[in-house]
Design an enzyme around this catalytic site. Sequence first.
Site, PDB file in Angstrom:
ATOM      1  N   ASN A   1     -17.086  27.168 -23.536  1.00 29.72           N
ATOM      2  CA  ASN A   1     -18.024  25.986 -22.682  1.00 29.72           C
ATOM      3  C   ASN A   1     -17.606  26.280 -21.111  1.00 29.72           C
ATOM      4  O   ASN A   1     -16.553  26.693 -20.714  1.00 29.72           O
ATOM      5  CB  ASN A   1     -17.552  24.684 -23.185  1.00 29.72           C
ATOM      6  CG  ASN A   1     -17.850  24.246 -24.410  1.00 29.72           C
ATOM      7  OD1 ASN A   1     -18.782  24.748 -25.060  1.00 29.72           O
ATOM      8  ND2 ASN A   1     -16.814  23.387 -25.065  1.00 29.72           N
TER       9      ASN A   1
ATOM     10  N   GLU B   1     -19.533  22.203 -15.454  1.00 26.86           N
ATOM     11  CA  GLU B   1     -19.642  20.764 -15.823  1.00 26.86           C
ATOM     12  C   GLU B   1     -18.905  19.974 -14.873  1.00 26.86           C
ATOM     13  O   GLU B   1     -19.249  18.889 -14.575  1.00 26.86           O
ATOM     14  CB  GLU B   1     -19.366  20.353 -17.224  1.00 26.86           C
ATOM     15  CG  GLU B   1     -20.353  21.380 -18.274  1.00 26.86           C
ATOM     16  CD  GLU B   1     -20.039  21.402 -19.558  1.00 26.86           C
ATOM     17  OE1 GLU B   1     -19.611  20.479 -20.179  1.00 26.86           O
ATOM     18  OE2 GLU B   1     -19.642  22.559 -20.071  1.00 26.86           O
TER      19      GLU B   1
ATOM     20  N   THR C   1     -39.803  26.231 -10.398  1.00 24.88           N
ATOM     21  CA  THR C   1     -40.103  25.100  -9.907  1.00 24.88           C
ATOM     22  C   THR C   1     -40.261  24.317 -11.347  1.00 24.88           C
ATOM     23  O   THR C   1     -40.905  24.590 -12.334  1.00 24.88           O
ATOM     24  CB  THR C   1     -41.447  24.801  -9.052  1.00 24.88           C
ATOM     25  OG1 THR C   1     -42.548  25.184  -9.639  1.00 24.88           O
ATOM     26  CG2 THR C   1     -41.297  25.843  -7.740  1.00 24.88           C
ATOM     27  N   HIS C   2     -39.913  23.044 -11.166  1.00 24.52           N
ATOM     28  CA  HIS C   2     -39.995  22.092 -12.545  1.00 24.52           C
ATOM     29  C   HIS C   2     -39.393  22.650 -13.754  1.00 24.52           C
ATOM     30  O   HIS C   2     -39.866  22.445 -14.761  1.00 24.52           O
ATOM     31  CB  HIS C   2     -41.279  21.670 -12.641  1.00 24.52           C
ATOM     32  CG  HIS C   2     -42.332  21.293 -11.572  1.00 24.52           C
ATOM     33  ND1 HIS C   2     -42.489  20.035 -11.504  1.00 24.52           N
ATOM     34  CD2 HIS C   2     -43.034  22.091 -10.523  1.00 24.52           C
ATOM     35  CE1 HIS C   2     -43.239  19.851 -10.202  1.00 24.52           C
ATOM     36  NE2 HIS C   2     -43.522  21.009  -9.768  1.00 24.52           N
TER      37      HIS C   2
ATOM     38  N   LYS D   1      -8.510   3.921   2.146  1.00 21.46           N
ATOM     39  CA  LYS D   1      -7.524   4.983   2.028  1.00 21.46           C
ATOM     40  C   LYS D   1      -7.771   5.876   0.632  1.00 21.46           C
ATOM     41  O   LYS D   1      -7.898   6.855   0.489  1.00 21.46           O
ATOM     42  CB  LYS D   1      -6.085   4.737   2.345  1.00 21.46           C
ATOM     43  CG  LYS D   1      -5.784   4.821   3.639  1.00 21.46           C
ATOM     44  CD  LYS D   1      -4.503   4.157   4.202  1.00 21.46           C
ATOM     45  CE  LYS D   1      -4.440   3.413   5.259  1.00 21.46           C
ATOM     46  NZ  LYS D   1      -5.273   2.022   5.447  1.00 21.46           N
TER      47      LYS D   1
ATOM     48  N   SER E   1       0.878  -1.174   0.055  1.00 20.65           N
ATOM     49  CA  SER E   1       0.096  -0.022  -0.121  1.00 20.65           C
ATOM     50  C   SER E   1       0.881   1.281   0.061  1.00 20.65           C
ATOM     51  O   SER E   1       0.425   2.365  -0.032  1.00 20.65           O
ATOM     52  CB  SER E   1      -0.844   0.129   0.968  1.00 20.65           C
ATOM     53  OG  SER E   1      -0.228  -0.101   2.386  1.00 20.65           O
TER      54      SER E   1
ATOM     55  N   SER F   1     -13.411  24.859 -27.523  1.00 21.89           N
ATOM     56  CA  SER F   1     -13.453  23.534 -28.326  1.00 21.89           C
ATOM     57  C   SER F   1     -12.231  23.401 -29.610  1.00 21.89           C
ATOM     58  O   SER F   1     -11.836  24.558 -30.164  1.00 21.89           O
ATOM     59  CB  SER F   1     -14.685  23.510 -29.124  1.00 21.89           C
ATOM     60  OG  SER F   1     -14.835  22.709 -30.280  1.00 21.89           O
TER      61      SER F   1
ATOM     62  N   TYR G   1      -9.245  -5.538  13.346  1.00 21.72           N
ATOM     63  CA  TYR G   1      -8.529  -5.310  12.205  1.00 21.72           C
ATOM     64  C   TYR G   1      -8.724  -6.499  11.141  1.00 21.72           C
ATOM     65  O   TYR G   1      -8.505  -7.756  11.491  1.00 21.72           O
ATOM     66  CB  TYR G   1      -7.077  -5.078  12.332  1.00 21.72           C
ATOM     67  CG  TYR G   1      -6.484  -4.514  11.060  1.00 21.72           C
ATOM     68  CD1 TYR G   1      -6.712  -3.089  10.621  1.00 21.72           C
ATOM     69  CD2 TYR G   1      -5.897  -5.358  10.176  1.00 21.72           C
ATOM     70  CE1 TYR G   1      -6.252  -2.763   9.211  1.00 21.72           C
ATOM     71  CE2 TYR G   1      -5.399  -5.039   9.165  1.00 21.72           C
ATOM     72  CZ  TYR G   1      -5.544  -3.594   8.487  1.00 21.72           C
ATOM     73  OH  TYR G   1      -5.084  -3.591   7.437  1.00 21.72           O
TER      74      TYR G   1
ATOM     75  N   ASN H   1      -2.097  -1.591  13.726  1.00 22.00           N
ATOM     76  CA  ASN H   1      -3.605  -1.477  13.518  1.00 22.00           C
ATOM     77  C   ASN H   1      -4.078  -0.303  14.323  1.00 22.00           C
ATOM     78  O   ASN H   1      -5.148   0.502  13.648  1.00 22.00           O
ATOM     79  CB  ASN H   1      -4.147  -2.731  14.234  1.00 22.00           C
ATOM     80  CG  ASN H   1      -3.922  -3.885  13.492  1.00 22.00           C
ATOM     81  OD1 ASN H   1      -3.482  -3.808  12.350  1.00 22.00           O
ATOM     82  ND2 ASN H   1      -4.329  -5.026  13.980  1.00 22.00           N
TER      83      ASN H   1
ATOM     84  N   LYS I   1     -16.845  28.455 -29.772  1.00 22.09           N
ATOM     85  CA  LYS I   1     -17.248  27.588 -28.698  1.00 22.09           C
ATOM     86  C   LYS I   1     -16.490  28.439 -27.302  1.00 22.09           C
ATOM     87  O   LYS I   1     -15.374  28.512 -27.382  1.00 22.09           O
ATOM     88  CB  LYS I   1     -17.015  26.212 -28.535  1.00 22.09           C
ATOM     89  CG  LYS I   1     -17.991  25.457 -29.421  1.00 22.09           C
ATOM     90  CD  LYS I   1     -19.329  25.481 -28.722  1.00 22.09           C
ATOM     91  CE  LYS I   1     -19.415  24.339 -27.797  1.00 22.09           C
ATOM     92  NZ  LYS I   1     -20.581  23.763 -27.575  1.00 22.09           N
TER      93      LYS I   1
ATOM     94  N   GLN J   1      -7.555  -1.876   4.515  1.00 22.76           N
ATOM     95  CA  GLN J   1      -6.695  -1.004   3.847  1.00 22.76           C
ATOM     96  C   GLN J   1      -7.162  -0.282   2.674  1.00 22.76           C
ATOM     97  O   GLN J   1      -6.715   0.745   2.113  1.00 22.76           O
ATOM     98  CB  GLN J   1      -5.612  -1.941   3.183  1.00 22.76           C
ATOM     99  CG  GLN J   1      -4.508  -1.352   2.539  1.00 22.76           C
ATOM    100  CD  GLN J   1      -3.061  -2.160   2.584  1.00 22.76           C
ATOM    101  OE1 GLN J   1      -2.592  -2.517   3.313  1.00 22.76           O
ATOM    102  NE2 GLN J   1      -3.008  -2.651   1.257  1.00 22.76           N
TER     103      GLN J   1
HETATM  104  N1  ARG Z   1      -1.258  -1.137   5.155  1.00 20.14           N
HETATM  105  C1  ARG Z   1      -2.148  -1.457   6.516  1.00 20.14           C
HETATM  106  C2  ARG Z   1      -3.536  -0.672   5.910  1.00 20.14           C
HETATM  107  O1  ARG Z   1      -3.389   0.390   5.736  1.00 20.14           O
HETATM  108  C3  ARG Z   1      -1.698  -1.236   7.875  1.00 20.14           C
HETATM  109  C4  ARG Z   1      -2.296  -2.077   8.978  1.00 20.14           C
HETATM  110  C5  ARG Z   1      -1.769  -3.397   8.460  1.00 20.14           C
HETATM  111  N2  ARG Z   1      -1.843  -4.215   9.769  1.00 20.14           N
HETATM  112  C6  ARG Z   1      -1.978  -5.676   9.734  1.00 20.14           C
HETATM  113  N3  ARG Z   1      -2.157  -6.296  10.727  1.00 20.14           N
HETATM  114  N4  ARG Z   1      -1.597  -6.100   8.593  1.00 20.14           N
HETATM  115  O2  ARG Z   1      -4.517  -0.994   6.940  1.00 20.14           O
END
Ligand code: ARG
Length: 475
Positions: free
Chosen positions: A284, A289, A154-155, A324, A22, A276, A316, A109, A282, A321
């Site tokens: 825009n 948008e 309205t509408h 994020k 990660s 455009s 956990y 964790n 154009k 993970q």
């Molecule tokens: N990269 C993990 C996460 O974002 C960190 C925690 C990992 N914990 C574990 N017990 N493998 O959640």
Amino acid sequence: MALWGGRFSEGPQDSVFALSRSVHFDWRLAPYDIRSSKAHLAVLKKNKLIEEKDAQLIFAALNELADEVSSGAFVPVDSDEDVHSALERGLTQKLGAVGGSLRAGRSRNDQVTTDLRLFSIDHMLQIAAQLVELQDSILSKATEYVDAPSPGFTHIQHAQPVSFGHELAKHAHAFARDLDRINDWLSRTSVSSLGAGALAGSSLSLDPEFTAKDLGFKKTFQNSIDAVSDRDYVSEALFIFAMIGNHLSRIGEEWTLWASTEFSWAQVSDAYSTGSSIMPQKKNPDVAELARGKSGRLVGNLVTVLTVLKALPFAYNRDLQEDKEPLFDSFDTLLLTLPAVTGMIATTDFDRAKMSAAAPMGFSLATEIADYLAKKNIPFAQAHESAGKCVALCESTFRELHELTAEELQSIHPSLDVGVLAVLSVSGALKTRTTSGGTAPSLVLTQIKTAQGENDVTRKEISRKIKSFSEMMNQ
Ligand code: ARG
């Protein structure tokens, strides 16, 4: 560098490492991870779980690492699994085995959710600050057009005339609710999870209250299992962002319509428009948008996280993970969209003459006739029927309501005397809408001033919080 391995006879397959890695997205937690490591270090030192001289070495190395992370001199390498392992590698490279001391009494964790809370608070404050600027631009623009009548809809049909300042200012009230939600979220999110360990707390003499205070959190966790599993703050943040996106999308829709040739109400400035590649004429309203379109991913990110969390066992699980990327994406999306929308609003001009000419069209003053009769104690159902007849007569003779003659009005209802002609004007209709929160221009001005006052208070509050957060981070 792996933070585990003692009980394994071989390392993970490449595909397993690639799947579980990660660091390419959680690296942005690094400054918060370093700061929370300092808080943990302080407790280890205070409770004599680490020797004084090692604590000093680690503290200095963490500071060095923080500088290297911010300058880009220290970056993750291919073998780093996540931000936590990359930073521990950094410490170990500097200090040898001592670099691994911080793992005492702490698990990834409780660490990851502490980091994520800090990251979220920091970025939420930035979003709040941008919302305050957006409010400012909406309210200033609204002030310019308090006396400009326009059709209210309205509408998407002409309904009743309104002050265009009132029409613009409505958006500020929606964002004020978002700011209120943020404030609420901030107090609920300000809970430290450090000390929860992997799930059961720690047998070492830690001090969760101390670390919470050190990191500027208002509270510490009450249940260690909940502490490492709770991602309500992620879901709630994503809901707030989806709501902000929703509000932005409604602005986007209006601006797009108003800038169309059919409406020709809005002149969006060149700096906030795009062209455009094939049609040279154009111009825009892409900002509008994109504001409308980006709301889709903001809703999507909320749904992603809620779906990950649904029926997820405690404590956990690696599924967590997946919280994020959606969260980061929503923060980034809003931090990109809000300034552009703020600028677009501040630099758009509206065609007063066109809006004013459109205001009475589509028989938008028909309610005035019904109200006129109601004020003469005619039962409203009857008053409504007579006003409807006026509209039908106008429609069949291609006229507007104010063009009916006194005789015609009288023949529709005997109480429709010439007095009604006074209310059959847009300015007359606007002036009478004096219920609080209504569209009478004098009231609208007061509403806007009140909203500006509240926004100023929020601005001060947010900058105070930003200042104290950055002081905490720099400790
Ligand atoms: N990269 C993990 C996460 O974002 C960190 C925690 C990992 N914990 C574990 N017990 N493998 O959640």
